[in-house]
Design a protein around this motif. Structure first.
Motif, short mmCIF file in Angstrom:
data_model
loop_
_atom_site.label_atom_id
_atom_site.label_comp_id
_atom_site.label_asym_id
_atom_site.label_seq_id
_atom_site.Cartn_x
_atom_site.Cartn_y
_atom_site.Cartn_z
N LEU A 76 82.80 28.13 75.76
CA LEU A 76 81.87 28.39 74.67
C LEU A 76 82.60 28.43 73.33
N ALA A 77 83.75 29.12 73.32
CA ALA A 77 84.53 29.21 72.07
C ALA A 77 85.00 27.82 71.64
N TYR A 78 85.41 26.99 72.60
CA TYR A 78 85.87 25.63 72.28
C TYR A 78 84.73 24.81 71.68
N LYS A 79 83.53 24.86 72.32
CA LYS A 79 82.41 24.07 71.82
C LYS A 79 81.94 24.54 70.44
N ILE A 80 81.99 25.84 70.19
CA ILE A 80 81.61 26.34 68.86
C ILE A 80 82.56 25.79 67.80
N GLY A 81 83.86 25.87 68.10
CA GLY A 81 84.84 25.35 67.14
C GLY A 81 84.76 23.85 66.97
#
Length: 361
Positions: A76-81
């Motif tokens: 999730l953190a990767y996709k947000i960034g």
């Protein structure tokens, strides 16, 4: 749009149901169904996280649950960034010059595809990578090399190869090579699987005659006679639907290509996942076959264009829904659901999705 969406989705779901035992139960260890397996693991992990006790098994389940949820947070953190904040490119590519003019390499750095690759394993992942290498480092450079000096466009393209980009060469030539490979591979796979499919259908008919009440809850499908009646009713509806400009030949192509490519789609999603399912290749193969038949019959008037597109669209949606249904039924098999109730729910979901799509547009 509503007709194509409803009829195509229902046809794909119903044609998949007789294949459940063959592809999902009997080939459980061979066909992984990555997305379906991942969904099942998430459901199992969520249940394990609420387990009570200090036994080694409970602690192991809780550890697995923690790993899954940590992976979810990292993804999730990767996709947000990547997507929301545009921190870096989602696809990284490199184009080559001479002597490999037209060649390129690219990578889509995605957590979900990384997870799919982990589930399907190195053999299938390497096969998919080999296809990409063949297309972008061999076939496209060869087409550019031999077609660079042509002074007229080479069909089916409408512009000179010299002026075409890599993506245009892929769309004009490689896509058709891939469609032929999908059709040929699908036919070979279907012929190899016919004994198993026939055995599965015989067992299903036997179970029906011996009444489904005697079956275990986890082995009950929608009765085969309702599946057959449903498929015939859909083909009849397709034939008489005025907006589709359908005829007997078109309906027959839908029936044959639908069963062939739903089988192929259901098997392929078991090996490489729904995200990599080559639905476009199956659609192109269907369109090519339909147009060839129409050409041989002399049906070249404008109304037949609509007929051919309707055939391709319905088979396309049937293939996509056949593969997606396989993933759902795999999840159900792993968590111990009742296939019959799950299949009813999938049909209701397909109808609701088609209606919502039409209302949206």
């Amino acid at each position: 749009m509503l007709l194509v969406a409803v009829l195509g989705s229902l046809l794909g779901i119903l044609m998949m149901i007789p294949l459940r035992r063959t592809l999902i139960v009997e080939r459980h260890d061979e066909l992984k169904y990555p997305e379906g397996t991942a969904c099942a693991q998430v459901l199992i992990a969520a249940d394990a996280s609420n387990a009570v006790g200090d036994s080694a098994a409970v602690q192991e389940d809780k550890t697995r649950a923690a790993i899954i949820f940590i992976g979810f947070i990292v993804g999730l953190a990767y996709k947000i960034g990547n997507v929301a904040l545009k921190g870096w490119k989602e696809v990284v590519s490199l184009n080559f010059g001479a002597p490999l003019k037209g060649g390129s390499i690219a990578a889509e750095i995605s957590p979900e595809l990384l997870g799919v690759g982990y589930i399907i394993g190195p053999r299938i992942a390497s096969t998919m990578c080999a296809g990409g290498v063949m297309a972008y480092l061999l076939l496209i450079p060869l087409i550019r090399f031999f077609g660079d000096a042509l002074e007229l466009p080479l069909a089916p393209a409408t512009k000179l190869i010299h002026d075409m980009s890599i993506s245009e060469i892929r769309s004009a030539y490689i896509l058709y090579i891939g469609a032929g490979a999908v059709a040929a591979g699908g036919l070979i796979s279907l012929l190899r699987a016919l004994p198993t499919i026939w055995h599965s259908l015989r067992e299903t008919m036997h179970d029906f005659h011996s009444q489904q009440r005697s079956l275990l809850r986890t082995e009950r499908d929608i009765p085969i006679h309702w599946v057959l009646i449903g498929c015939l009713a859909i083909i009849a509806a397709i034939s008489i639907a005025t907006p589709l400009h359908m005829n007997f030949i078109g309906a027959l192509v839908i029936l044959l290509c639908g069963f062939l490519f739903v089988t192929v789609s259901s098997r392929l999603t078991g090996e490489i996942g729904q995200s990599s399912n080559p639905v476009s290749g199956m659609t192109i193969a269907t369109l090519l076959l339909t147009c060839l038949l129409f050409l041989l019959l002399g049906w070249t008037a404008p109304p037949y264009y609509v007929t051919a597109l309707s055939v391709g669209a319905i088979v396309c949606i049937a293939c996509a829904n056949g593969g997606a249904t396989s993933q759902d039924l795999k999840t159900g098999y792993l968590v111990g659901s009742t296939p019959k109730l799950q299949q009813y729910a999938i049909i209701c979901g397909a109808l609701a999705s088609a209606l919502a799509l039409v209302l949206y547009y």
